[in-house]
Design an enzyme around this catalytic site. Structure first.
Site, PDB file in Angstrom:
ATOM      1  CG  ASN A   6      -1.671   1.238   1.460  1.00  8.66           C
ATOM      2  OD1 ASN A   6      -1.763   2.064   0.540  1.00  8.66           O
ATOM      3  ND2 ASN A   6      -2.236   1.404   2.647  1.00  8.66           N
ATOM      4  CE  LYS A  49       0.001   3.368   4.701  1.00  5.51           C
ATOM      5  NZ  LYS A  49       0.032   3.491   6.154  1.00  5.51           N
ATOM      6  CG  HIS A  94      -5.691   2.025   5.249  1.00  5.90           C
ATOM      7  ND1 HIS A  94      -5.251   3.004   6.103  1.00  5.90           N
ATOM      8  CD2 HIS A  94      -4.663   1.147   5.112  1.00  5.90           C
ATOM      9  CE1 HIS A  94      -4.007   2.740   6.471  1.00  5.90           C
ATOM     10  NE2 HIS A  94      -3.625   1.611   5.878  1.00  5.90           N
ATOM     11  CD  GLU A 130      -2.777   5.699   6.708  1.00  3.34           C
ATOM     12  OE1 GLU A 130      -2.761   5.746   5.463  1.00  3.34           O
ATOM     13  OE2 GLU A 130      -1.859   5.190   7.385  1.00  3.34           O
ATOM     14  CD  GLU A 182      -3.360  -2.426   7.383  1.00  2.00           C
ATOM     15  OE1 GLU A 182      -2.268  -2.655   6.885  1.00  2.00           O
ATOM     16  OE2 GLU A 182      -4.017  -1.394   7.136  1.00  2.00           O
ATOM     17  N   GLY A 195       2.636   2.301  10.705  1.00  2.00           N
ATOM     18  CA  GLY A 195       3.650   3.343  10.568  1.00  2.00           C
ATOM     19  C   GLY A 195       4.401   3.656  11.845  1.00  2.00           C
ATOM     20  CB  SER A 235       5.192  -1.833  11.988  1.00  2.00           C
ATOM     21  OG  SER A 235       4.846  -0.484  12.259  1.00  2.00           O
TER      22      SER A 235
HETATM   23  P1  PGA Z   1       2.900   0.344   7.555  1.00  2.00           P
HETATM   24  O1  PGA Z   1       1.437   0.578   6.957  1.00  2.00           O
HETATM   25  O2  PGA Z   1       3.406  -0.965   6.990  1.00  2.00           O
HETATM   26  O3  PGA Z   1       3.700   1.524   7.091  1.00  2.00           O
HETATM   27  O4  PGA Z   1       2.776   0.277   9.038  1.00  2.00           O
HETATM   28  C1  PGA Z   1       0.547  -0.485   6.774  1.00  2.00           C
HETATM   29  C2  PGA Z   1      -0.745   0.045   6.186  1.00  2.00           C
HETATM   30  O5  PGA Z   1      -1.160   1.147   6.546  1.00  2.00           O
HETATM   31  O6  PGA Z   1      -1.378  -0.624   5.329  1.00  2.00           O
END
Ligand code: PGA
Length: 287
Positions: free
Chosen positions: A45, A47, A132, A134, A202, A208, A248
């Site tokens: 992903n 983003k 997601h 976010e 997640e 992140g 992560s």
């Molecule tokens: P990350 O993000 O691997 O940077 O923690 C995962 C995601 O948001 O899908």
């Protein structure tokens, strides 16, 4: 060519949620799943990152996939919408699938700035991430919105990747399984074809942050999700569902996470931006 789920599968109707029979988590996360629909999935992903020049990363992933041994998993990259068409064209025949990060719940109309699922299909996407954290946090998307988007994705003939996950406060309060269970219940459409049921677990606090749950916590939550899916769609569908872990995931922890029973792949954010990191994660399935 990537061995992929056939989109023609028969729709499963949600079963009335009666009783909660425990379901065994998928036993072999890392190898030897024969049916294409059961192949693990490693999805990147990106983003809101990536300009045209980032094609070099896609090419490097494609090159890595071409090297034997081939990984025993499907590989998907979800770049920003601006790159989907070019990436899909460039990825043709390489084994790398291209997906999107979001879509609108309607198929067309007066929704300035939005992108509909049929457009994503037209551009060459095969999967769409929906719900997601976010999107849930920054765009106030609720389970009903996520479900409507997932329905739009299915209508377009694409596969939704439905994201769920608890916040840190919810985890600290001991509500993880309740929160995730409610999201699974509310965000997944009733009629979802067999082989197209993909959930990404997640934990919001792991995204992140460099922090991850313990392997045992991941195992327990994945088993809880599968149990919910079994109660709703039946045990066969729950076993065939792919439950990805996200938050992560990086080269240094991918092998141990992907080998947790019930983990059928990963949704990778930061570590998917550079092919050298993403390839290391895919490599867990090259054996
Ligand atoms: P990350 O993000 O691997 O940077 O923690 C995962 C995601 O948001 O899908």
């Amino acid at each position: 060519m990537p061995p992929r789920a056939k989109p023609k599968a028969k729709p499963l109707k949600a079963k009335p949620a009666k009783g909660k029979k425990p379901v065994k988590a998928a036993a072999k996360p890392a190898k030897a799943k024969k049916e294409a629909a059961l192949l693990p999935l490693v999805a990147g992903n990106w983003k809101m990152n990536g300009l045209t020049a980032a094609r070099a990363e896609l090419n490097a992933v494609a090159k890595f996939l071409a090297k034997k041994p081939r990984p025993n998993c499907a590989v998907l990259i979800c770049p920003p919408a601006t790159l989907i068409a070019a990436f899909a064209a460039a990825a043709k025949g390489t084994g790398v699938l291209i997906g999107a990060q979001d879509c609108h719940a309607r198929d067309s109309g007066a929704f300035t700035g939005d992108i509909a699922a049929p457009m994503l299909k037209d551009a060459g996407a095969t999967h769409v991430i929906v719900g997601h954290s976010e999107r849930r946090a920054l765009h106030a998307e609720r389970d009903a919105d996520v479900r409507a988007k997932a329905e739009a994705v299915l209508r377009a003939g694409l596969t939704p990747i439905v994201c769920v996950g608890e916040s840190e406060a919810e985890r600290d309060a001991g509500w993880t399984l309740d929160v995730v269970g409610r999201q699974v219940q509310g965000s997944i459409p009733d009629a979802i074809p067999a082989g197209r049921l993909i959930v990404a677990y997640e934990p919001v606090w792991a995204i992140g942050s460099g922090r991850t749950p313990t392997l045992d916590d991941i195992r327990v939550v994945h088993a809880g999700i599968r149990e919910r899916l079994a109660a709703r769609f039946g045990e066969a569908a729950a076993r065939a569902a792919r439950i990805l872990y996200g938050g992560s995931v990086k080269p240094s922890n991918a092998a141990e996470i992907l080998r947790v029973p019930g983990v059928d792949g990963a949704l990778v954010g930061g570590a998917s931006l550079l092919a050298k990191d993403f390839n290391e994660i895919v490599k867990v399935y090259k054996n």
